[in-house]
Scaffold this motif. Sequence first.
Motif, PDB file in Angstrom:
ATOM      1  N   PRO A   2     -46.836 -34.078 -36.410  1.00  0.00           N
ATOM      2  CA  PRO A   2     -46.291 -35.216 -37.152  1.00  0.00           C
ATOM      3  C   PRO A   2     -46.489 -35.039 -38.659  1.00  0.00           C
ATOM      4  N   SER A   3     -45.624 -35.638 -39.440  1.00  0.00           N
ATOM      5  CA  SER A   3     -45.745 -35.623 -40.887  1.00  0.00           C
ATOM      6  C   SER A   3     -46.248 -36.985 -41.354  1.00  0.00           C
ATOM      7  N   ALA A   4     -46.589 -37.058 -42.634  1.00  0.00           N
ATOM      8  CA  ALA A   4     -47.011 -38.342 -43.198  1.00  0.00           C
ATOM      9  C   ALA A   4     -45.875 -39.360 -43.067  1.00  0.00           C
ATOM     10  N   GLN A   5     -44.639 -38.909 -43.264  1.00  0.00           N
ATOM     11  CA  GLN A   5     -43.501 -39.810 -43.141  1.00  0.00           C
ATOM     12  C   GLN A   5     -43.356 -40.337 -41.711  1.00  0.00           C
ATOM     13  N   THR A   6     -43.621 -39.469 -40.735  1.00  0.00           N
ATOM     14  CA  THR A   6     -43.534 -39.888 -39.343  1.00  0.00           C
ATOM     15  C   THR A   6     -44.576 -40.961 -39.047  1.00  0.00           C
ATOM     16  N   TYR A  54     -28.826 -31.500 -38.069  1.00  0.00           N
ATOM     17  CA  TYR A  54     -28.782 -31.836 -36.652  1.00  0.00           C
ATOM     18  C   TYR A  54     -30.060 -31.411 -35.949  1.00  0.00           C
ATOM     19  N   PHE A  55     -30.322 -32.054 -34.807  1.00  0.00           N
ATOM     20  CA  PHE A  55     -31.460 -31.739 -33.967  1.00  0.00           C
ATOM     21  C   PHE A  55     -30.954 -31.328 -32.592  1.00  0.00           C
ATOM     22  N   ARG A  70     -29.291 -40.069 -36.639  1.00  0.00           N
ATOM     23  CA  ARG A  70     -29.109 -41.379 -36.007  1.00  0.00           C
ATOM     24  C   ARG A  70     -29.142 -41.296 -34.489  1.00  0.00           C
ATOM     25  N   GLY A  71     -29.219 -40.066 -33.938  1.00  0.00           N
ATOM     26  CA  GLY A  71     -29.261 -39.889 -32.494  1.00  0.00           C
ATOM     27  C   GLY A  71     -27.888 -39.807 -31.852  1.00  0.00           C
ATOM     28  N   ILE A  72     -26.857 -39.584 -32.642  1.00  0.00           N
ATOM     29  CA  ILE A  72     -25.492 -39.520 -32.124  1.00  0.00           C
ATOM     30  C   ILE A  72     -24.986 -38.087 -32.169  1.00  0.00           C
ATOM     31  N   VAL A  79     -38.719 -36.952 -39.145  1.00  0.00           N
ATOM     32  CA  VAL A  79     -37.870 -36.780 -37.975  1.00  0.00           C
ATOM     33  C   VAL A  79     -37.795 -38.082 -37.188  1.00  0.00           C
ATOM     34  N   PRO A  80     -36.626 -38.386 -36.671  1.00  0.00           N
ATOM     35  CA  PRO A  80     -36.492 -39.622 -35.907  1.00  0.00           C
ATOM     36  C   PRO A  80     -37.013 -39.499 -34.478  1.00  0.00           C
ATOM     37  N   PHE A  81     -37.203 -38.253 -34.000  1.00  0.00           N
ATOM     38  CA  PHE A  81     -37.605 -38.028 -32.625  1.00  0.00           C
ATOM     39  C   PHE A  81     -38.746 -37.027 -32.572  1.00  0.00           C
ATOM     40  N   GLN A  82     -39.719 -37.278 -31.703  1.00  0.00           N
ATOM     41  CA  GLN A  82     -40.874 -36.411 -31.523  1.00  0.00           C
ATOM     42  C   GLN A  82     -41.000 -36.029 -30.050  1.00  0.00           C
ATOM     43  N   VAL A  83     -41.499 -34.841 -29.802  1.00  0.00           N
ATOM     44  CA  VAL A  83     -41.766 -34.408 -28.436  1.00  0.00           C
ATOM     45  C   VAL A  83     -42.746 -35.392 -27.799  1.00  0.00           C
ATOM     46  N   GLY A  84     -42.464 -35.780 -26.564  1.00  0.00           N
ATOM     47  CA  GLY A  84     -43.315 -36.734 -25.853  1.00  0.00           C
ATOM     48  C   GLY A  84     -42.863 -38.174 -25.979  1.00  0.00           C
ATOM     49  N   MET A  85     -41.872 -38.421 -26.815  1.00  0.00           N
ATOM     50  CA  MET A  85     -41.377 -39.772 -27.045  1.00  0.00           C
ATOM     51  C   MET A  85     -40.517 -40.234 -25.862  1.00  0.00           C
ATOM     52  N   ARG A  86     -40.664 -41.497 -25.494  1.00  0.00           N
ATOM     53  CA  ARG A  86     -39.798 -42.100 -24.487  1.00  0.00           C
ATOM     54  C   ARG A  86     -38.484 -42.467 -25.172  1.00  0.00           C
TER      55      ARG A  86
END
Length: 146
Positions: free
Chosen positions: A8-12, A94-95, A127-129, A62-69
């Motif tokens: 994770p980053s400080a922003q996260t 993109y991710f 945005r996840g799209i 990042v808007p998404f992290q590993v382990g996130m529901r």
Amino acid sequence: MSFSLDTPSAQTLKSEAKSLREERARQGETLTHGAALEAVARAHGYRDWNTARAALPERVAVPFQVGMRVKGFYLEQPFRGLLIGVQLSGNRQYFTVTIQFDEPVNVTPTFMFAAHRHRVTATVDIRGISPDLRGNGAPVMQLLRD
């Protein structure tokens, strides 16, 4: 070029603190921004926010992290699942995400037969799209935090 975003980053952490404050506000509890930062830092194993901030690298928020529901739509079918992989594309726009679905998702548009997917990999923006569209113009994936 791509790299893992497991750290994770400080922003996260700041984003998590903001989400924590919003969640507590919905429950009628008041939580200061500083208290939220401290709570999130401790949840990530740091003594306090200052220690976390000093230890964390500067990274892309990042808007998404590993382990996130997560939840959303894949091929216009609703799903819930666990994010098990995230990579940032070389152009940093993109991710590539890999999702393990809680329940298999039927990816066929017909009821004549079924093709169930337990895990998929897709490309999404911040945005996840998904930039990839189906024949009817709908995005292949729409991803949200659960």
